[in-house]
Enzyme design. Structure first.
Site, PDB file in Angstrom:
ATOM      1  N   GLN A 109       0.841  -1.201   0.000  1.00 20.45           N
ATOM      2  CA  GLN A 109       0.000   0.000   0.000  1.00 20.45           C
ATOM      3  C   GLN A 109       0.876   1.250   0.000  1.00 20.45           C
ATOM      4  OE1 GLN A 109      -2.556  -0.567   3.535  1.00 20.45           O
ATOM      5  NE2 GLN A 109      -4.276  -0.300   2.131  1.00 20.45           N
ATOM      6  N   ARG A 196      11.568 -17.241  -1.268  1.00 16.95           N
ATOM      7  CA  ARG A 196      10.810 -16.163  -0.624  1.00 16.95           C
ATOM      8  C   ARG A 196       9.372 -16.066  -1.143  1.00 16.95           C
ATOM      9  NH1 ARG A 196      13.200 -10.638  -3.502  1.00 16.95           N
ATOM     10  NH2 ARG A 196      13.141 -11.440  -5.636  1.00 16.95           N
ATOM     11  N   ARG A 223      -3.258   8.684   4.560  1.00 18.94           N
ATOM     12  CA  ARG A 223      -3.074   7.500   5.402  1.00 18.94           C
ATOM     13  C   ARG A 223      -3.349   7.736   6.883  1.00 18.94           C
ATOM     14  NH1 ARG A 223      -3.622   3.645   1.642  1.00 18.94           N
ATOM     15  NH2 ARG A 223      -2.116   3.906  -0.066  1.00 18.94           N
TER      16      ARG A 223
END
Length: 301
Positions: A109, A196, A223
């Site tokens: 994000q 990973r 945010r």
């Protein structure tokens, strides 16, 4: 824990060093320098370096020498004017470099804010730590029924316990397999860059994030908003406290004109004027969609 004892010692060593300088410093930011502010269960934010203060914004706006040409009260007034009228370049004169530890899904994000310089911990060269974000019970929420990208009421009882157990078990199992795949005991071992991909999105990563104040405030406006996802909002809240101490005049103007302000459409302004004139305006006569009207009513009644 967010930091190991060795990392704490490194930070204390950094904070124990000092140097004389001719450049402007912010006493508020100096207090934050190198310190790790804990966020979520294993995350943190810490200031690694910064440039500028409130006076740098004023200096750029006036293109003046030294700390400006007018009084401190006029400096604050100018900063408020610049913020109020959406000027940007004077705020770009201040920069900050942050060290952030955050879950991968939060990082995805965060990285959408592309106006920054980023260098992330590499899972190709290094082994990622066994640290996962596990929400506390009050943040295990159901899907919102009115917002497709939001959450509703917290889960409870057996459902909450079951979800929490799955989150913990799945993360631990994925990391066990990651370790087993890269192990070179009795086998070649899979390359780290491939292994990973089996890790979950709630594993923690780290990066250095350098950004100017204008773009940082844009990040915080989005945010630190109440509608932002909780897991990124708490990082924004921690940054708000740092910025407040770094550039107090600029942050107060940001609070007044961005963070606590409301943007109004042409239709919303028209409805306010019509109401003040005594007209009873409905959604059908407002020119707004149902969604726009719902948001308007939530603010203005």
């Amino acid at each position: 824990m967010p930091l190991s004892p060795e990392q704490h010692q490194e930070i204390e060593a950094q904070r124990g060093q000092s140097a004389t300088t001719l450049r402007a410093v912010s006493p508020g930011m100096e207090a934050h320098l190198y310190k790790a502010h804990q966020v979520l269960d294993h995350g943190f934010v810490r200031v690694v370096d910064y440039m500028g203060d409130d006076s740098a914004i004023v200096q750029a706006a006036r293109v003046s020498y030294g700390r400006g040409t007018k009084s401190v009260s006029n400096d604050e007034g100018l900063i408020r004017y610049l913020m109020r009228h959406w000027h940007s370049t004077p705020f770009e004169m201040c920069e900050v470099k942050l060290h952030v530890k955050l879950p991968v899904f939060v990082a995805r994000q965060w990285i959408r804010h592309r106006t920054a310089n980023v260098n992330e911990y590499s899972g190709r060269y290094s082994i990622l730590d066994r640290e996962f974000y596990i929400p506390s019970a009050e943040h295990l929420a159901a899907q919102s029924v009115v917002n497709n990208q939001g959450r509703g009421e917290a889960l409870s009882g057996e459902e909450a316990a079951r979800v929490l157990a799955w989150l913990k078990d799945d993360a631990g199992r994925a990391y066990d397999h990651y370790e087993a795949m890269i192990s070179q005991e009795g086998q070649q071992g899979l390359a780290r860059e491939l292994a990973r991909m089996n890790l979950p999105a709630n594993i923690y990563t780290q990066w250095y994030w350098k950004v100017d104040l204008h773009n940082l405030l844009h990040f915080l406006r989005l945010r630190a908003d109440a509608h932002a996802q909780y897991e990124i909002r708490v990082y924004a809240d921690a940054l708000c406290e740092i910025v407040k101490d770094w550039v107090p005049f600029a942050y107060k103007a940001f609070e007044d004109y961005r963070l606590g302000a409301v943007s109004m459409s042409t239709q919303a302004v028209d409805v306010i004027k019509r109401r003040l004139a005594g007209e009873a305006v409905t959604q059908e006569t407002s020119g707004m969609s149902k969604g726009e009207w719902r948001e308007f009513v939530a603010i203005w009644g």
